[in-house]
Design an enzyme around this catalytic site. Sequence first.
Site, PDB file in Angstrom:
ATOM      1  N   LYS A 284       0.712  -1.260   0.041  1.00 49.02           N
ATOM      2  CA  LYS A 284       0.056  -0.006   0.259  1.00 49.02           C
ATOM      3  C   LYS A 284       1.002   1.282   0.221  1.00 49.02           C
ATOM      4  CE  LYS A 284      -4.308   1.758   2.382  1.00 49.02           C
ATOM      5  NZ  LYS A 284      -5.166   1.427   3.215  1.00 49.02           N
TER       6      LYS A 284
ATOM      7  N   ARG B 260     -25.292  -0.821   8.242  1.00 49.13           N
ATOM      8  CA  ARG B 260     -25.154  -2.351   8.218  1.00 49.13           C
ATOM      9  C   ARG B 260     -25.071  -3.089   9.466  1.00 49.13           C
ATOM     10  NH1 ARG B 260     -19.288  -2.815   5.276  1.00 49.13           N
ATOM     11  NH2 ARG B 260     -20.619  -4.068   3.802  1.00 49.13           N
TER      12      ARG B 260
ATOM     13  N   GLU C 191     -19.195  -4.213  11.209  1.00 48.73           N
ATOM     14  CA  GLU C 191     -19.805  -3.477  12.103  1.00 48.73           C
ATOM     15  C   GLU C 191     -20.761  -4.362  12.995  1.00 48.73           C
ATOM     16  OE1 GLU C 191     -18.077  -0.885   8.846  1.00 48.73           O
ATOM     17  OE2 GLU C 191     -19.097  -2.962   8.926  1.00 48.73           O
TER      18      GLU C 191
END
Length: 638
Positions: free
Chosen positions: A281, A394, A366
Site C-alpha cells: 500500500k 450495516r 460493524e
Amino acid sequence: MLESIKSPSDLKALSLEQLGQLSEEIRQFLITQVSKTGGHLGPNLGVVELTIAIHRIFDSPKDVVLFDTGHQSYVHKILTGRADQFDKLRQRGGIAGYPNRSESAHDVIENSHASTALSWGDGISRGFSLTGQSDRHVVVVVGDGALTGGMSWEALNNIAGATDRNLIIVVNDNERSYSPTIGGVATYLSTLRVTRGYERFLDWGKEVLTKTPVVGNPIYETLHGVKKGIKDIIAPQGMFEDLGLKYVGPIDGHDVAAMERALVQAKEFGEPVLLHVITEKGKGHKPAIEDEAEKFHAVGIVDPETGTPLGKSVTTWTSVFSDELVALGHERKDIVAITAAMLGPTGLDKFEAAFPDRTIDVGIAEQHAVTSAAGLAFAGMHPVVAVYSTFLNRAFDQMLMDVALHKAGVTFVLDRSGVTGDDGPSHNGVWDLALTGIVPTMHVAAPRDAARLRETLREAVEISDAPSLVRFPKGAVQSDIPAFERRDGIDVLYRGESADVLLVSIGSMAAIAVEAASQAYREGVGVTVIDPRWVKPLPQSLITMAQRYKSVVVLEDGIRHAGIASSISEMFREAGLNVALHSIGVPLEFIEHSKRAEILEDLGITAQKISRDIVEWSSTVEEMQFPAHENADHKQTR
C-alpha cells in the site's frame, strides 16, 4: 505513454518494459492528481500492476471486474479512458471516488461499502452460468481489509460449492484496511506470506539431497511427501482449500508477468479460483510508505512531494470527540472504545494510545462490533462504538435486537452524519435519524457545537440501561453558539420579537437557523430558534413551547421522511396540538458527490432560502391551519 491508453485494449500490444514504464507514469499521475483534489491515494498506488494485468488478460466490460473496496478503482478508471477527468475527482461534474455506472460500462458496483463484491461476483457469475454465457468471466479484487468482513465469508461459502463458474477471486493482501488489518483472517494471510521461505527450503533440499549417495533421494521424497502437512502448519492455505476453493499464491502483485501467468491459469480452470496477491500500500511514494498509521489511505489536498497537508488547520468534530473520550477514559475504567478498522478516521487512535487494553478494532465488521458491544455491556463495561453514520446502516439489526432489546448500555458515536459530500451517495449519513427513530429505548443526541458535543457525550455514557447515540457531521466544528437560556433541557438560541415561528434546529444546523431568524426579523417575522439537543426521546416541554406560536419549522440534516420533523408532527397530533408544521431537510433520494455547501445550496438549506420560506409560510399561516379533529388525521407536507 499514459496519454495513449484510452481503453484496456490499448494495453494488449505493450511489452513488459513498456508496462513497467506505464506503471511508473500511472503512479506519478495519481500522486500529482490526487494531491490536488484529495482522495484515496495509498490503496491505488498499491494496485497499479495488478490492475494492468487484469485488463490485459480479461476483456472488460464483457468480462466483469469488481473492486472491493471500491476506492481501489482509480487505476481501473485510468485504464478505461477516464484519465483526463481526474482533475475533477470527487467534485461536482467530475468522476466519483468509487466505481460509478453513469461514468462507464466498465463499472458495475457503485456502493463503496466493503465486503460486498464477492456476493456480487457470486450472483453475476451464477447468472452468466444460468444464461449460457460461458465465454464471460468475473474477476473480484478483494482487498484493503475487505476479507475481515463477515459478508465476504458468507459469499465464499456459497462460491466454493460451484463447479461451473468463471469466477476469479484476487485477494489483494496489503496488510491494511484504513489501519493495519487485524484479526484471525489477517493472521492467516500474514502466515501465508512467508510460505516462499518454505518453498525455497524445499528447493534447497532437493538440490542438496539428490547429490547425497544412496539415502539422498528417499529423504527428499519423504520430505516432499509431507509437503501438504507442513504447509497446513506453517501456511494455512488449507483454510481456503477446505472450503473447496482452488488456491494459487502467494504472487507478487507488482510483477506484471507473474500476475498474468496466474490469471491465465485461473481463467482456463473453469471453476472458482482464489489468487493470493501480495502488494504494498502506497508503493512508489515515500511519504505514503513512511505513514505507518494509514499509508496515505485517504488524503486531502497535500503537497505532492512531501505529502504535507496544504489546507488550513482547523478543529474538527472528530478531534473534539477524540479528546473528550480520552478524558472520560481517565475518569472511568469501564469505558471501552470499539471501531471497525477506522481508529484514525473516527478519532479513536488517541484513546488507543492512552488505553490500548480498552480499545478494540474488529476489522470491517460493524455487525460483530455492535453485538460484541452488547456483550461487553452485560459484563459491566460501557462500550463506545465509533463509526461513520452511513456504516451504522450495516448493523441496524444488531443495534435493534442485540443492544436495544436487551437494554444494553452502549453508546454509539456517529461521525460524518448528514450531508458529507465528496464521497457520494454511499457516504452521505442522512439516514441515521430516521433509522434510530424506530429503535425502542434509544436515546439520540445531535450537538450543535463543540461544547454540546462534550456535554452530550458525557450524558450519553451515563445511560446504562439503554442505548445512546451522539451524531455529528464531517469537517470543521463551528464556533460555539451559547444559549440565552435552557428550558427543560431545550436551549433557546434566538428570541423572536413576536411569537410567529418556532424554529426547531437539529444539531449542526444551528448557525444557519440563527442567521435565518435574523434575516426573517428584518422582514417583520418573529422567529425563536431552539435546540432540543436530545432528539430522541423528544422533550415533552416542546409541546408547551409550541403552543405559543403560529407555526413550527423543523430544520434537520437528515432525510425528511421519518426524520425529526415527522416525530414532532406525531407528538403534536397525539397531544391534540393544532399548529402548522413545516419540514426542511434532505429529500428521500441518493445524492451524488459534490461539496457539502453545494449540496445544501441545491436543497435550499441556506439561511437566505430558509428565511424567505419562513416569511412566505408566515404570510399564509391562517390558510394552513386545520381544525383539531382534521389535524389528527392529516399528514403534514414535508
